[in-house]
Design a protein around this motif. Structure first.
Motif, PDB file in Angstrom:
ATOM      1  N   LYS A   1      34.185  62.320  48.138  1.00  0.00           N
ATOM      2  CA  LYS A   1      35.385  63.429  48.722  1.00  0.00           C
ATOM      3  C   LYS A   1      36.848  62.460  49.116  1.00  0.00           C
ATOM      4  CE  LYS A   1      36.092  62.605  53.103  1.00  0.00           C
ATOM      5  NZ  LYS A   1      36.125  62.577  54.901  1.00  0.00           N
ATOM      6  N   MET A   2      37.780  63.189  48.667  1.00  0.00           N
ATOM      7  CA  MET A   2      38.984  62.525  48.859  1.00  0.00           C
ATOM      8  C   MET A   2      39.633  62.678  50.601  1.00  0.00           C
ATOM      9  SD  MET A   2      39.335  61.108  46.445  1.00  0.00           S
ATOM     10  CE  MET A   2      41.090  60.827  46.627  1.00  0.00           C
TER      11      MET A   2
ATOM     12  N   GLU B   1      38.216  71.260  58.622  1.00  0.00           N
ATOM     13  CA  GLU B   1      39.606  70.901  57.660  1.00  0.00           C
ATOM     14  C   GLU B   1      39.387  72.089  56.339  1.00  0.00           C
ATOM     15  OE1 GLU B   1      40.454  67.256  57.651  1.00  0.00           O
ATOM     16  OE2 GLU B   1      38.723  66.694  56.299  1.00  0.00           O
TER      17      GLU B   1
ATOM     18  N   GLU C   1      39.265  72.964  52.494  1.00  0.00           N
ATOM     19  CA  GLU C   1      39.693  71.900  51.569  1.00  0.00           C
ATOM     20  C   GLU C   1      39.556  72.468  49.828  1.00  0.00           C
ATOM     21  OE1 GLU C   1      38.111  68.361  51.130  1.00  0.00           O
ATOM     22  OE2 GLU C   1      38.645  67.721  53.115  1.00  0.00           O
TER      23      GLU C   1
ATOM     24  N   GLU D   1      35.614  71.318  54.979  1.00  0.00           N
ATOM     25  CA  GLU D   1      35.039  70.055  55.338  1.00  0.00           C
ATOM     26  C   GLU D   1      34.343  69.407  56.930  1.00  0.00           C
ATOM     27  OE1 GLU D   1      34.374  65.542  54.715  1.00  0.00           O
ATOM     28  OE2 GLU D   1      36.337  66.055  54.744  1.00  0.00           O
TER      29      GLU D   1
ATOM     30  N   ILE E   1      34.745  66.526  59.555  1.00  0.00           N
ATOM     31  CA  ILE E   1      34.172  65.749  59.731  1.00  0.00           C
ATOM     32  C   ILE E   1      34.335  64.761  61.154  1.00  0.00           C
ATOM     33  CG2 ILE E   1      36.877  65.313  58.131  1.00  0.00           C
ATOM     34  CD1 ILE E   1      39.047  65.230  59.954  1.00  0.00           C
TER      35      ILE E   1
ATOM     36  N   ALA F   1      42.258  68.064  52.972  1.00  0.00           N
ATOM     37  CA  ALA F   1      42.280  68.878  53.429  1.00  0.00           C
ATOM     38  C   ALA F   1      43.748  69.194  53.317  1.00  0.00           C
ATOM     39  CB  ALA F   1      42.135  68.723  54.572  1.00  0.00           C
TER      40      ALA F   1
HETATM   41 MG    MG Z   1      38.495  65.956  54.002  1.00  0.00          MG
END
Ligand code: MG
Ligand code: OOG
Length: 257
Positions: free
Chosen positions: A59-60, A104, A106, A136, A138, A228
């Motif tokens: 994941k970025m 968020e 994505e 996502e 988080i 995101a």
């Molecule tokens: Mg993210």
């Protein structure tokens, strides 16, 4: 000089995640720089692999200005995804497993054969088999969701869970698709995939390059979250979350009450 205690820091972060208990930031106190922080992240993920989890993707993080501004860190980062983080599309997740979860919107890629390290990605459609809308979840393990760049890297870039919608063939353009995050049927965030490094395809180049610096190669069959498109929103018990990405469709999840 002896470097930071990588194993000890990974253990503190791992226990914080396992027990849903926030901890204070630790990078400044332990002298953690970016390279040492990725070493902690590797040890933190190894702890999960040791108990049987499988690595399923990358994941970025902080690929959009909205996200950078929200957390006050302005460098692109990356983290790892394991199989137990995946929540089925339309599924339910127990928010009490987390400290202060946020959601968020994505875009996810399903990776195909990737170039050798050092080679350019070249044709995106050779490297990516399919694309999908994603959510996502988080959850920073740090108190108040507050951290420095090395702190958030060590904490596996706040990764907690993710949901992926139905896969679609790679469309001609991905750079200006409307993105919507809805909570309980109300619009919570609107944006565009253009917010993700100008074009989410760029996030893959960055992921290959940045992870490659730390000896990590992306694999065929992995999932890739490009980051995101908007700021994240707190996930409250009982909430129904839906993400819509223009042309790609929707994905949703529910937080248990
Ligand atoms: Mg993210
Ligand atoms: C760091 C993770 C950022 C994204 O998509 O930008 C991220 C955080 O916001 O806690 O996942």
């Amino acid at each position: 000089m002896i470097g930071p205690d990588t194993a000890g820091i990974a253990e503190r972060l791992g226990v914080a995640a396992d027990t849903a208990t926030a901890i204070p930031q630790l990078a400044a106190e332990t002298g953690l720089d970016v390279d040492a922080a990725y070493a902690v992240q590797t040890a933190l993920i190894q702890r999960r692999l040791d108990r049987g989890e499988r690595l399923v993707g990358l994941k970025m993080g902080l690929t959009s200005k909205a996200k950078m501004a929200q957390v006050g860190v302005d460098e692109v980062i990356w983290g790892r995804l394991t199989d137990t983080m995946r929540v089925p599309d339309g599924g339910t997740l127990d928010p009490s497993r987390f400290i202060h979860p946020r959601v968020e919107p994505e875009v996810a890629f399903l990776l195909d054969r990737l170039p050798e390290p050092g080679e350019p990605v070249g044709d995106f459609t050779d490297a990516v088999r399919a694309v999908a809308p994603a959510i996502e979840i988080i959850d920073s393990r740090y108190a108040n969701f507050s951290f420095s760049l090395p702190d958030v890297i060590a904490d596996n870039t706040s990764a907690a869970a993710f949901t992926i919608g139905a896969w679609s063939p790679v469309p001609d353009g991905l750079d200006n698709l409307g993105v919507l995050l809805e909570i309980d049927g109300r619009v919570a965030q609107v944006g565009s995939t253009a917010a993700i490094l100008g074009d989410p395809r760029r996030a893959l180049d960055e992921g290959i390059r940045l992870a490659g610096r730390h000896g990590v190669r992306l694999r065929e069959g992995w999932v890739f979250l490009a980051g995101a498109a908007t700021a994240a929103v707190p996930l409250k018990p009982g909430a129904h979350v839906r993400v819509v990405v223009e042309h790609l469709g929707t994905t949703s999840l529910r937080a248990a009450a």
